[in-house]
Each structure stands twice: as structure tokens, then as C-alpha cells.
Design an enzyme around this catalytic site. Structure first.
Site, short mmCIF file in Angstrom:
data_model
loop_
_atom_site.label_atom_id
_atom_site.label_comp_id
_atom_site.label_asym_id
_atom_site.label_seq_id
_atom_site.Cartn_x
_atom_site.Cartn_y
_atom_site.Cartn_z
N LYS A 40 -4.95 17.72 1.83
CA LYS A 40 -3.90 16.92 2.46
C LYS A 40 -2.58 17.11 1.73
O LYS A 40 -1.52 17.25 2.35
CB LYS A 40 -4.30 15.44 2.42
CG LYS A 40 -3.17 14.49 2.70
CD LYS A 40 -3.64 13.05 2.68
CE LYS A 40 -3.35 12.30 1.40
NZ LYS A 40 -1.96 12.08 1.05
N ASN A 41 -2.65 17.13 0.37
CA ASN A 41 -1.42 17.18 -0.41
C ASN A 41 -0.74 18.55 -0.41
O ASN A 41 0.35 18.70 -0.96
CB ASN A 41 -1.69 16.71 -1.84
CG ASN A 41 -1.96 15.22 -1.90
OD1 ASN A 41 -1.92 14.53 -0.89
ND2 ASN A 41 -2.25 14.71 -3.10
N ARG A 113 5.44 8.96 4.01
CA ARG A 113 6.62 9.34 3.21
C ARG A 113 7.07 10.77 3.48
O ARG A 113 8.06 11.24 2.93
CB ARG A 113 6.27 9.21 1.72
CG ARG A 113 6.19 7.81 1.23
CD ARG A 113 5.55 7.73 -0.13
NE ARG A 113 6.26 8.47 -1.16
CZ ARG A 113 7.36 8.04 -1.77
NH1 ARG A 113 7.86 6.88 -1.46
NH2 ARG A 113 7.93 8.76 -2.70
N CYS A 137 1.14 5.08 1.11
CA CYS A 137 0.15 4.08 0.70
C CYS A 137 0.83 2.96 -0.09
O CYS A 137 1.80 3.19 -0.81
CB CYS A 137 -0.91 4.74 -0.16
SG CYS A 137 -2.29 5.33 0.79
N ASP A 327 -5.52 9.85 -8.15
CA ASP A 327 -6.33 9.69 -6.94
C ASP A 327 -7.83 9.71 -7.22
O ASP A 327 -8.62 9.41 -6.33
CB ASP A 327 -6.00 10.80 -5.92
CG ASP A 327 -4.57 10.74 -5.45
OD1 ASP A 327 -3.68 10.69 -6.31
OD2 ASP A 327 -4.34 10.74 -4.23
N VAL A 349 0.43 6.52 -13.66
CA VAL A 349 1.28 7.18 -12.65
C VAL A 349 1.89 6.17 -11.68
O VAL A 349 3.07 6.25 -11.36
CB VAL A 349 0.49 8.27 -11.91
CG1 VAL A 349 1.35 8.94 -10.84
CG2 VAL A 349 -0.03 9.32 -12.89
C1 UD1 Z 1 1.68 12.77 -4.54
C2 UD1 Z 1 0.36 12.75 -3.80
C3 UD1 Z 1 -0.51 11.59 -4.24
C4 UD1 Z 1 -0.65 11.58 -5.75
C5 UD1 Z 1 0.70 11.68 -6.45
C6 UD1 Z 1 0.57 11.83 -7.95
C7 UD1 Z 1 0.93 13.73 -1.67
C8 UD1 Z 1 1.08 13.54 -0.21
N1 UD1 Z 1 0.63 12.64 -2.39
O1 UD1 Z 1 2.40 11.60 -4.17
O2 UD1 Z 1 -1.79 11.73 -3.63
O3 UD1 Z 1 -1.28 10.37 -6.15
O4 UD1 Z 1 1.43 12.80 -5.95
O5 UD1 Z 1 -0.22 12.93 -8.26
O6 UD1 Z 1 1.05 14.83 -2.18
N2 UD1 Z 1 8.72 8.23 -8.37
C9 UD1 Z 1 9.97 7.66 -8.56
N3 UD1 Z 1 11.02 8.11 -7.82
C10 UD1 Z 1 10.87 9.12 -6.90
C11 UD1 Z 1 9.60 9.72 -6.73
C12 UD1 Z 1 8.54 9.25 -7.48
O7 UD1 Z 1 10.12 6.74 -9.38
O8 UD1 Z 1 11.87 9.50 -6.25
C13 UD1 Z 1 7.57 7.72 -9.15
C14 UD1 Z 1 6.53 7.06 -8.24
O9 UD1 Z 1 6.86 5.72 -7.94
C15 UD1 Z 1 5.28 7.17 -9.09
C16 UD1 Z 1 5.48 8.51 -9.81
O10 UD1 Z 1 6.87 8.79 -9.74
O11 UD1 Z 1 5.24 6.14 -10.03
C17 UD1 Z 1 4.70 9.66 -9.23
O12 UD1 Z 1 5.01 9.84 -7.87
P1 UD1 Z 1 4.93 11.27 -7.17
O13 UD1 Z 1 4.34 12.25 -8.12
O14 UD1 Z 1 6.26 11.58 -6.59
O15 UD1 Z 1 3.89 11.01 -6.01
P2 UD1 Z 1 3.95 11.48 -4.50
O16 UD1 Z 1 4.56 12.84 -4.39
O17 UD1 Z 1 4.50 10.39 -3.66
#
Ligand code: UD1
Length: 454
Positions: A40-41, A113, A137, A327, A349
Site C-alpha cells: 500500500k505504501n 492524506r 488514519c 505499523d 513515530v
Molecule cells: C507513512 C506510512 C505509514 C507509516 C509512516 C511511518 C504511507 C501511506 N503511510 O505515513 O504507514 O506508519 O509512514 O513509517 O506510506 N510529520 C510532521 N509533519 C509533516 C509530516 C510528518 O510533523 O509534514 C510527523 C508525523 O506527524 C509523524 C512523523 O512525522 O509523527 C512521521 O510521519 P510520516 O513518516 O510522514 O508518515 P506518513 O508518510 O504519513
């Protein structure tokens, strides 16, 4: 009906799941073989990458999950023609990319997102992009500040409006020096998808290096991009003027594989996950072994089973790759309720990824969540402000209960708990699970689970 219920029903409908509630008669080990396909990711991002090309792309290994339908809807709204050449093989033709309205994007995206990743490609193709209110989520605030800061660094103008965010690129986007405050997966993908066609060189520091990101880089290289992954989380991208379509088979879903592995352990079963690969699961496999789970790496998958000896407690902390992925903790925690002693899971995370443990406690588990983490324990990675810890004391027999799925991975944990528990569990909002778990109902049936959809 609240927004979570609505999201769940929409997700269920997208994959033709007839019911949003499942009644499980648990306490029976799961046995058999299931297959996992593209991650999915990665798949959702690979589909967005097709927007960057002048010619069609073909993506193989696409799973039948609701998030793929969300991205397909968004791409179609932007003029991309998508054809399913055969099950799991999509042809994406970006010859007629066009803008879409806020309302249309909103209707397709729901709480996903994914629209944020359309920004770079759309700014290159059309000079503007819209993003509605973003969800995903419910596992924390999940801000998009890293994404917007990166887009601004490339020269985009970001304007917050009532309906969402409007981005424009008054001039061609230019390569930039970007350092992420945290190695965010999404923000790293944002930079990659934008930098490949920006003018000049981009240097990204503190990048995420998850296997799905490496697979996205492989796709972009096939399209004509020049990207080098350097030591210490640095990625350098030399922008090119145009990109072609790609032909690619998606990396397999390691998170789904780990989830079924946890199901084998929690139900005292034996599951072969066809397609699962050792390379992307090494950190998970180490922990699985420490807990007392058995596995065997096969030519075409991995067999996971409960060897019949008592499970052992562990201390783990979630981390960015190559650490223990966030995850994986939710499904594993169900198995840890059966370990003999105290396990601790530090979540580093996300700030809110233990909500699902309340339901496990209702089913008989003994899990205490420390919202500010446990400061006194020495940690491998520095503490983040948002850290939490769950302390799981086992073994505690699980019994059936009525629970509601809170989020994707938490929801799968509820399924596992229901399957492991004695008695009957009623789990509602299972549509959420279809966002990321392909044909999970059929797979449960194939593994001998006793349940009905109501
Ligand atoms: C992706 C994965 C998810 C996984 C996560 C971490 C997908 C669709 N989802 O989510 O399954 O759990 O990576 O491996 O690929 N953050 C900020 N500002 C931002 C972006 C992120 O503060 O602009 C923070 C988030 O709140 C979180 C952390 O960074 O605390 C990690 O988020 P991120 O790695 O970006 O996760 P996703 O890409 O949303």
C-alpha cells in the site's frame, strides 16, 4: 453516524465488502497459506508518480485495497486514464492531465492524506494544485508542515483558503537544499516527486529510507530521473526536463506480512505468507524470534508459526527504517498479551498510536499506556516530545467483546484479538481495514477462521 463510521462504510463499498461488521468465534488457530501483493505504501505513491510522465506507465502487483481506489479516483479527476489490463495490473495514461475542483478532490480523497503528494507533479504539469482538508488514519495530528515547507523551498506559493490549500508555481520549480526536521516518509516522497522535474539539483538531508521509498526511487529512475542515495540519509536529485512512463512490479507489502505473522503467533497457528521477503522484514523477524515465534524463509514467502513453547516478553521501540516500524507494533501487541512477563513498546513515530489497546483491555488484556513515555528507561534513539509507551503484562487469556475499529493497523489488531479470544467478538467499522489489507475476509476464511459478516 460519525466521520469514522462514514469513512469505514465508504472504504468497504470501494472494495465491494458487503458488511461493515464482523462476528468472530475465536480461539481457533489460523492455519494455511495466503499471498500478499504490492505494498500500500508504495503502490499509492507509484500511481501518483505516473502523473509526472508524458507517456503511460504500467504498474504490476496492485492490491485490491480501498486506498488504491481513492488514488484512482483522484487521478481520474485529474484526467489520467486508468485501465486494469488484468487483475493487479494498471495502465496509467497521463496524456490529458487537467485541473480538478476542491469539491471533486475532496469527494474522492475522503480522509486520505494522499492528495498532498499530487502537489509536485501537478505544479510541474499544470502550474497549480489544490489540497483539501487532509485526514488519513487517526493516529495523531499528522501535520503537513514538512510538505508545505519543502514545496515553498522549490518556489511554490502556498495559499490557505477556506476550502483547503491552493498552490501555484509562478515560475518553474527550482532544486533546493532541504533538511527535514524528522525523516518523514511522506515528506521524503514529496521532495522526490517534486525534485525530479525541478530545474537544477536538490539535496535532501535527514531523508526517510524505507524500502517503499527505495522502490519509488527505482520507479523514478526507470522514468528517467537522476537520484543518488548517499550515506547518512542524504538524497541528491538532479532535475530533468521530462520523464517517460515506467513498467514496474511493486515491492511486496511488508506490513501486511508482519500482520499475518502476528496473527499466527497470537492464535497459536501456522501461516505461510506467500510473497513476503526477508530483506524488508529483518528487524521484525529479529523481534519475532525474541518473542519466541518461529519462522522459516522459503523461496517464495515466509512461514510463521507458534512453536508451542511459552512466548517471551520484549522491549521494543518503533523507529524509522531500518528500525522497528510503527505499523508493526499494533498486531504484535496482541501476541505480547500472551507472553509470560512484562513487555514494553515505545512509540516514537506517532503521538497517538495506542488507542486500539483500550479494546484489547476490554477483551482481558493488561495494557497500561503511558502518554508521556517512560523517561527512566535508556533508549536507542533520542526521545521525541510526542513519545508514548505501552506496558503489556501477560499472559492474560483474551475473551470476546464488542469493539470498534479505530484505524487501519489498530483494526487489524482487533481482528487478531477476536480470532485469538475465546467466545464471540463483534467488530464494527471493519471497512477501515480494507484501506490497506487486501481481501482480508477471504484470507481469514482460507486460514480457517470462524466468522460471519452481519
Ligand atoms: C507513512 C506510512 C505509514 C507509516 C509512516 C511511518 C504511507 C501511506 N503511510 O505515513 O504507514 O506508519 O509512514 O513509517 O506510506 N510529520 C510532521 N509533519 C509533516 C509530516 C510528518 O510533523 O509534514 C510527523 C508525523 O506527524 C509523524 C512523523 O512525522 O509523527 C512521521 O510521519 P510520516 O513518516 O510522514 O508518515 P506518513 O508518510 O504519513
Amino acid at each position: 453516524m460519525n466521520s469514522l463510521d462514514k469513512d469505514s462504510q465508504k472504504a468497504a463499498a470501494r472494495v465491494g465488502l458487503v458488511s461493515d461488521t464482523i462476528v468472530i468465534h475465536g480461539g481457533k488457530p489460523l492455519h494455511g497459506r495466503i499471498e500478499v501483493r504490492g505494498a500500500k505504501n508504495l503502490v499509492t505513491k507509484a500511481m501518483v508518480a505516473a502523473l509526472l510522465a508524458d507517456t503511460p506507465s504500467v504498474l504490476k502487483g496492485v492490491p485490491e485495497i480501498s486506498d488504491v481506489h481513492v488514488v484512482s479516483g483522484l487521478l481520474r479527476a485529474h484526467g489520467v486514464e486508468i485501465t486494469e489490463l488484468e487483475p493487479g495490473v494498471l495502465r496509467l495514461d497521463p496524456s490529458n492531465v487537467k485541473g480538478a475542483h476542491f469539491a471533486e478532490i475532496d469527494a474522492h480523497a475522503g480522509s486520505s492524506r494522499i492528495p498532498i503528494l499530487f502537489c509536485g507533479p501537478l505544479l510541474h504539469q499544470l502550474g497549480e494544485a489544490f489540497i483539501p482538508d487532509l485526514g488519513g488514519c487517526r493516529i495523531g495530528d499528522r501535520p503537513i508542515d514538512f510538505h508545505l515547507d519543502a514545496l515553498r523551498a522549490f518556489g511554490a506559493t502556498v495559499e490557505k483558503k477556506h476550502e483547503g490549500i491552493h498552490l501555484t508555481a509562478p515560475q518553474k520549480l527550482r532544486g533546493a537544499l532541504i533538511e527535514l526536521p524528522f525523516p518523514s516518509v511522506g515528506a521524503t516522497e514529496q521532495v522526490l516527486l517534486t525534485a525530479v522535474r525541478a530545474e537544477g539539483t536538490t539535496e535532501l538531508k535527514n531523508a526517510a529510507i524505507e524500502p517503499e521509498i527505495m522502490d519509488l526511487i527505482a520507479i523514478l529512475q526507470k522514468m528517467g530521473a537522476i537520484i543518488s542515495v548517499e550515506p547518512n540519509r542524504v538524497i541528491v536529485i538532479e532535475g530533468v526536463e521530462k520523464l517517460d512512463g515506467y513498467l514496474h512490479t511493486a515491492i511486496v507489502d511488508r506490513n501486511e506480512a508482519a500482520s499475518w505473522a502476528a496473527a499466527a503467533l497470537a492464535t497459536k497457528g501456522d501461516i505461510t505468507v506467500g510473497g513476503a521477503r526477508q530483506q524488508e522484514l529483518m528487524t521484525f523477524l529479529n523481534v519475532y524470534r525474541k518473542v519466541g515465534g518461529a519462522f522459516d524463509v522459503l523461496e517464495d514467502g515466509i512461514r510463521f508459526w507458534h512453536p508451542g513453547t511459552p512466548l517471551k516478553p520484549v522491549t521494543v521501540e518503533t523507529d524509522v527504517h531500518p528500525g522497528f516500524m510503527t505499523d508493526w507494533q499494533q498486531p504484535l501487541i496482541v501476541a505480547l498479551t500472551q507472553a509470560e512477563g512484562v513487555s514494553i513498546v515505545h512509540e516514537t513515530v506517532y503521538e497517538n498510536r495506542f488507542g486500539f489497546t483500550e479494546a484489547l483491555n476490554e477483551m482481558g488484556a493488561n495494557i497500561v499506556v503511558h502518554k508521556d513515555g517512560i523517561a527512566s528507561i535508556t533508549r536507542r534513539v533520542p526521545r521525541r516530545k510526542l513519545e508514548q509507551a505501552a506496558v503489556i503484562t501477560g499472559p492474560t487469556p483474551l475473551h470476546g467483546a464488542a469493539v470498534r475499529v479505530p484505524d487501519l493497523r489498530g483494526g487489524f489488531s482487533h481482528l487478531i484479538a477476536g480470532l485469538a479470544a475465546t467466545g464471540t467478538s463483534t467488530i464494527s467499522n471493519v471497512g477501515i481495514i480494507s484501506r490497506g489489507y487486501e481481501l482480508f475476509i477471504d484470507k481469514m476464511r482460507a486460514l480457517g477462521a470462524d466468522f460471519e459478516l452481519v
